[in-house]
Design a protein around this motif. Structure first.
Motif, PDB file in Angstrom:
ATOM      1  N   PHE A   1       3.692 -15.697  -7.685  1.00 33.46           N
ATOM      2  CA  PHE A   1       4.419 -15.486  -6.432  1.00 33.46           C
ATOM      3  C   PHE A   1       3.644 -14.522  -5.525  1.00 33.46           C
ATOM      4  CE2 PHE A   1       8.937 -16.981  -5.959  1.00 33.46           C
ATOM      5  CZ  PHE A   1       8.798 -18.035  -6.838  1.00 33.46           C
ATOM      6  N   VAL A   2       3.026 -13.517  -6.124  1.00 35.81           N
ATOM      7  CA  VAL A   2       2.234 -12.575  -5.335  1.00 35.81           C
ATOM      8  C   VAL A   2       1.025 -13.277  -4.726  1.00 35.81           C
ATOM      9  CG1 VAL A   2       0.798 -10.491  -5.439  1.00 35.81           C
ATOM     10  CG2 VAL A   2       3.011 -10.539  -6.604  1.00 35.81           C
ATOM     11  N   TYR A   3       0.324 -14.082  -5.535  1.00 34.06           N
ATOM     12  CA  TYR A   3      -0.823 -14.830  -5.004  1.00 34.06           C
ATOM     13  C   TYR A   3      -0.384 -15.786  -3.897  1.00 34.06           C
ATOM     14  CZ  TYR A   3      -3.628 -13.136  -8.939  1.00 34.06           C
ATOM     15  OH  TYR A   3      -4.299 -12.344  -9.821  1.00 34.06           O
ATOM     16  N   ALA A   4       0.739 -16.453  -4.106  1.00 35.83           N
ATOM     17  CA  ALA A   4       1.252 -17.364  -3.080  1.00 35.83           C
ATOM     18  C   ALA A   4       1.520 -16.611  -1.780  1.00 35.83           C
ATOM     19  CB  ALA A   4       2.531 -18.042  -3.574  1.00 35.83           C
TER      20      ALA A   4
ATOM     21  N   ALA B   1       5.357 -16.001   3.244  1.00 37.07           N
ATOM     22  CA  ALA B   1       4.715 -14.850   2.609  1.00 37.07           C
ATOM     23  C   ALA B   1       5.727 -13.772   2.258  1.00 37.07           C
ATOM     24  CB  ALA B   1       3.640 -14.274   3.525  1.00 37.07           C
ATOM     25  N   PHE B   2       6.604 -13.387   3.200  1.00 39.68           N
ATOM     26  CA  PHE B   2       7.504 -12.304   2.828  1.00 39.68           C
ATOM     27  C   PHE B   2       8.664 -12.777   1.955  1.00 39.68           C
ATOM     28  CE2 PHE B   2      11.086 -12.847   5.621  1.00 39.68           C
ATOM     29  CZ  PHE B   2      10.640 -13.034   6.925  1.00 39.68           C
TER      30      PHE B   2
ATOM     31  N   ALA C   1       9.100 -11.449  -5.551  1.00 36.80           N
ATOM     32  CA  ALA C   1       8.265 -10.756  -6.536  1.00 36.80           C
ATOM     33  C   ALA C   1       8.500  -9.252  -6.532  1.00 36.80           C
ATOM     34  CB  ALA C   1       6.796 -11.043  -6.261  1.00 36.80           C
ATOM     35  N   GLY C   2       9.273  -8.741  -5.576  1.00 33.12           N
ATOM     36  CA  GLY C   2       9.508  -7.301  -5.487  1.00 33.12           C
ATOM     37  C   GLY C   2       8.261  -6.537  -5.101  1.00 33.12           C
ATOM     38  N   HIS C   3       7.417  -7.126  -4.232  1.00 34.12           N
ATOM     39  CA  HIS C   3       6.125  -6.542  -3.868  1.00 34.12           C
ATOM     40  C   HIS C   3       6.217  -5.999  -2.443  1.00 34.12           C
ATOM     41  CE1 HIS C   3       1.817  -6.035  -3.466  1.00 34.12           C
ATOM     42  NE2 HIS C   3       1.634  -6.474  -4.702  1.00 34.12           N
ATOM     43  N   ASP C   4       6.468  -4.696  -2.309  1.00 28.65           N
ATOM     44  CA  ASP C   4       6.719  -4.096  -1.004  1.00 28.65           C
ATOM     45  C   ASP C   4       5.501  -4.135  -0.085  1.00 28.65           C
ATOM     46  OD1 ASP C   4       9.301  -3.584  -1.726  1.00 28.65           O
ATOM     47  OD2 ASP C   4       8.988  -1.476  -2.207  1.00 28.65           O
TER      48      ASP C   4
ATOM     49  N   ALA D   1      10.902  -0.644   6.642  1.00 31.60           N
ATOM     50  CA  ALA D   1      11.887  -0.296   5.614  1.00 31.60           C
ATOM     51  C   ALA D   1      11.324  -0.443   4.205  1.00 31.60           C
ATOM     52  CB  ALA D   1      13.136  -1.166   5.772  1.00 31.60           C
ATOM     53  N   ARG D   2      10.226  -1.193   4.067  1.00 34.88           N
ATOM     54  CA  ARG D   2       9.673  -1.463   2.737  1.00 34.88           C
ATOM     55  C   ARG D   2       8.237  -0.963   2.563  1.00 34.88           C
ATOM     56  NH1 ARG D   2      12.214  -6.356   0.632  1.00 34.88           N
ATOM     57  NH2 ARG D   2      10.622  -6.386  -1.006  1.00 34.88           N
ATOM     58  N   VAL D   3       7.618  -0.499   3.627  1.00 36.74           N
ATOM     59  CA  VAL D   3       6.199  -0.162   3.560  1.00 36.74           C
ATOM     60  C   VAL D   3       5.972   1.014   2.596  1.00 36.74           C
ATOM     61  CG1 VAL D   3       6.263   1.459   5.519  1.00 36.74           C
ATOM     62  CG2 VAL D   3       4.136   0.296   4.932  1.00 36.74           C
ATOM     63  N   PRO D   4       4.939   0.931   1.744  1.00 37.16           N
ATOM     64  CA  PRO D   4       4.629   2.065   0.861  1.00 37.16           C
ATOM     65  C   PRO D   4       4.250   3.296   1.680  1.00 37.16           C
ATOM     66  CG  PRO D   4       3.495   0.078   0.142  1.00 37.16           C
ATOM     67  CD  PRO D   4       4.076  -0.223   1.490  1.00 37.16           C
ATOM     68  N   SER D   5       4.509   4.473   1.145  1.00 36.00           N
ATOM     69  CA  SER D   5       4.172   5.708   1.854  1.00 36.00           C
ATOM     70  C   SER D   5       2.662   5.869   1.927  1.00 36.00           C
ATOM     71  CB  SER D   5       4.794   6.915   1.138  1.00 36.00           C
ATOM     72  OG  SER D   5       4.282   7.020  -0.183  1.00 36.00           O
ATOM     73  N   ARG D   6       2.188   6.515   2.961  1.00 30.72           N
ATOM     74  CA  ARG D   6       0.772   6.790   3.170  1.00 30.72           C
ATOM     75  C   ARG D   6      -0.062   5.511   3.084  1.00 30.72           C
ATOM     76  NH1 ARG D   6      -1.770  10.923  -0.356  1.00 30.72           N
ATOM     77  NH2 ARG D   6      -3.022  11.401   1.481  1.00 30.72           N
ATOM     78  N   HIS D   7       0.353   4.518   3.829  1.00 30.35           N
ATOM     79  CA  HIS D   7      -0.346   3.243   3.861  1.00 30.35           C
ATOM     80  C   HIS D   7      -0.635   2.864   5.306  1.00 30.35           C
ATOM     81  CE1 HIS D   7      -1.219  -1.039   3.196  1.00 30.35           C
ATOM     82  NE2 HIS D   7      -1.305  -0.772   1.911  1.00 30.35           N
TER      83      HIS D   7
END
Length: 439
Positions: free
Chosen positions: A192-195, A222-223, A229-232, A264-270
């Motif tokens: 799912f992440v690769y997709a 994509a989102f 997949a729970g991939h923020d 709302a989902r972006v990782p910190s310091r990214h």
């Protein structure tokens, strides 16, 4: 426990569906369900001592207990439970019509049936385990996908959008086939992440090729896969792509909604915290909301200050400050154009171009750099400097990677030049060159 209470444990006639299964094709010839219930209860209680051969066969089938056990005559129970008195008589030798004997027979028969069920359950559990580890994917396939997507991500800015699109689409179709094939739960998440990553790249490529509907579809895909997949990080990348697509398509409300979802989902310091704030700022600029735009640009600057110098991202990308140096000035240059503040747009464009030129050649993004030069050309044309505007516009059209957004901004600059500086030969030359590239 009284005899009456004990008897109710076994007075359960099979439901209608079970009666039909036990009787086969002739189930429709049976009496109604309530009549069968009364007959079975009368036999279990001893009110009647005999069931017809057909009822005996059906009852034993429905209960899953052999007829020989279920309707065992007096004195034969010991064959099935091994209990007998010293004189060889069974302890339950009260005769076939005795209800106690029948309850004992049922108890032993049900225990035997439960033994068979538990045996089947053990085999079933082993099959569950086997299927959980069954896969048509394997580690080598996932490693190949990792390498392939890394190659696409690192070379996307040095190849034509059409060429990369064909490769990325082929891999996206292959991943979809793998998702629909047997795989483990862990492999499914990775697929799912690769997709999602491939669809995110395809969204940008379709955007550059000038097909906003396909670009939006891939970004949404994509989102969706990122969310499943729970991939923020991937989710934020997808919303960033969707926001850019909406801004290019002059749909600021959609762009703002996408940017907010990503934030709302972006990782910190990214780096995406910087980009999504500037996306939201550009959307507010299109909506002519100056205060909100300035506030978001300030938030983007604060996010930039928190970034490490370099931060390795997935598939060979850089998510640190070195990759974001030109993001704020380039994105804000377009925002100020939308708000009609051409002087601030000019200053921000010049800062962004200097940041682009300071990067190593292999790290530069030709299409983004060309767009920024066109932003500067538009600002200069509006500020009364047509020669400089045409020079910047010409550099933009010389990009080794021509995209639909570049053509769109070049058209905007051309329209301003034709309107404000009619009869100017340099402007006419730019117009002809722009038309040639558009065909």
């Amino acid at each position: 426990m009284s005899v009456r209470q004990d008897r109710t444990r076994f007075s359960r006639a099979p439901p209608p569906a079970h009666r039909g299964a036990a009787s086969g094709d002739r189930g429709r010839d049976l009496p109604d369900h309530s009549s069968l219930v009364r007959t079975i209860r009368r036999w279990e209680s001893g009110a009647t001592t005999m069931l017809s051969e057909r009822y005996r066969l059906l009852y034993s089938r429905a209960m899953g207990i052999p007829e020989a056990i279920l309707f065992a005559p007096a004195g034969t129970l010991s064959r099935y439970d091994g209990t007998a008195d010293n004189d060889g008589r069974t302890s339950g030798d009260e005769g076939e019509g005795d209800p106690t004997n029948r309850r004992d027979v049922l108890r032993v028969g049900l225990a035997a049936a439960m033994g068979r069920v538990l045996g089947d359950a053990a085999d079933e559990a082993m099959e569950f385990t086997r299927r959980a580890s069954q896969t048509a994917v394997g580690r080598s396939t996932l490693e190949h996908l990792e390498v392939a997507i890394t190659d696409i991500a690192t070379n996307v800015n040095r190849s034509s959008p059409a060429d990369v699109f064909s490769v990325a689409r082929a891999y996206r179709q292959r991943v979809d086939q793998l998702i629909r094939s047997p795989h483990t739960l862990k492999e499914g998440r990775e697929l799912f992440v690769y997709a999602g990553w491939l669809s995110q790249e395809l969204a940008w490529l379709a955007h550059e090729l000038g097909n906003p509907s396909a670009a939006r579809a891939y970004a949404i895909d994509a989102f969706e896969h990122a969310d499943q997949a729970g991939h923020d990080e991937l989710y934020a990348h997808a919303t960033n792509a969707l926001a850019s697509i909406a801004i290019q398509d002059k749909q600021p409300d959609r762009a703002l909604s996408a940017a907010r979802k990503g934030l709302a989902r972006v990782p910190s310091r990214h780096i995406l915290a910087v980009r999504l704030n500037t996306q939201a700022a550009r959307a507010n600029a299109q909506l002519k909301q100056r205060a909100e735009c300035e506030s978001l640009l300030h938030a983007a600057e604060e996010a930039y200050e928190r970034l490490p110098g370099s931060l390795p991202g997935r598939f060979g990308t850089d998510a640190g400050a070195s990759a974001a140096a030109q993001t704020i000035p380039s994105y804000s240059a377009l925002a100020w154009l939308s708000l009609g503040d051409f002087d601030r747009s000019r200053r921000q464009s010049e800062i962004a171009i200097a940041a682009y030129e300071a990067k190593p050649a292999e790290s530069r993004v030709p299409s983004s750099e060309a767009l920024t030069r066109l932003y500067l050309g538009i600002a200069l044309a509006q500020l009364g400097s047509p020669e400089e505007a045409i020079a910047m516009g010409t550099q933009g059209l010389e990009s080794p990677r021509m995209t639909a957004p570049i053509r769109s901004r070049a058209t905007h600059l051309d329209e301003i030049l034709m309107k404000r500086y009619p009869g100017m030969s340099e402007a006419e030359d730019f117009h002809q060159r722009r038309l040639t590239l558009a065909t």
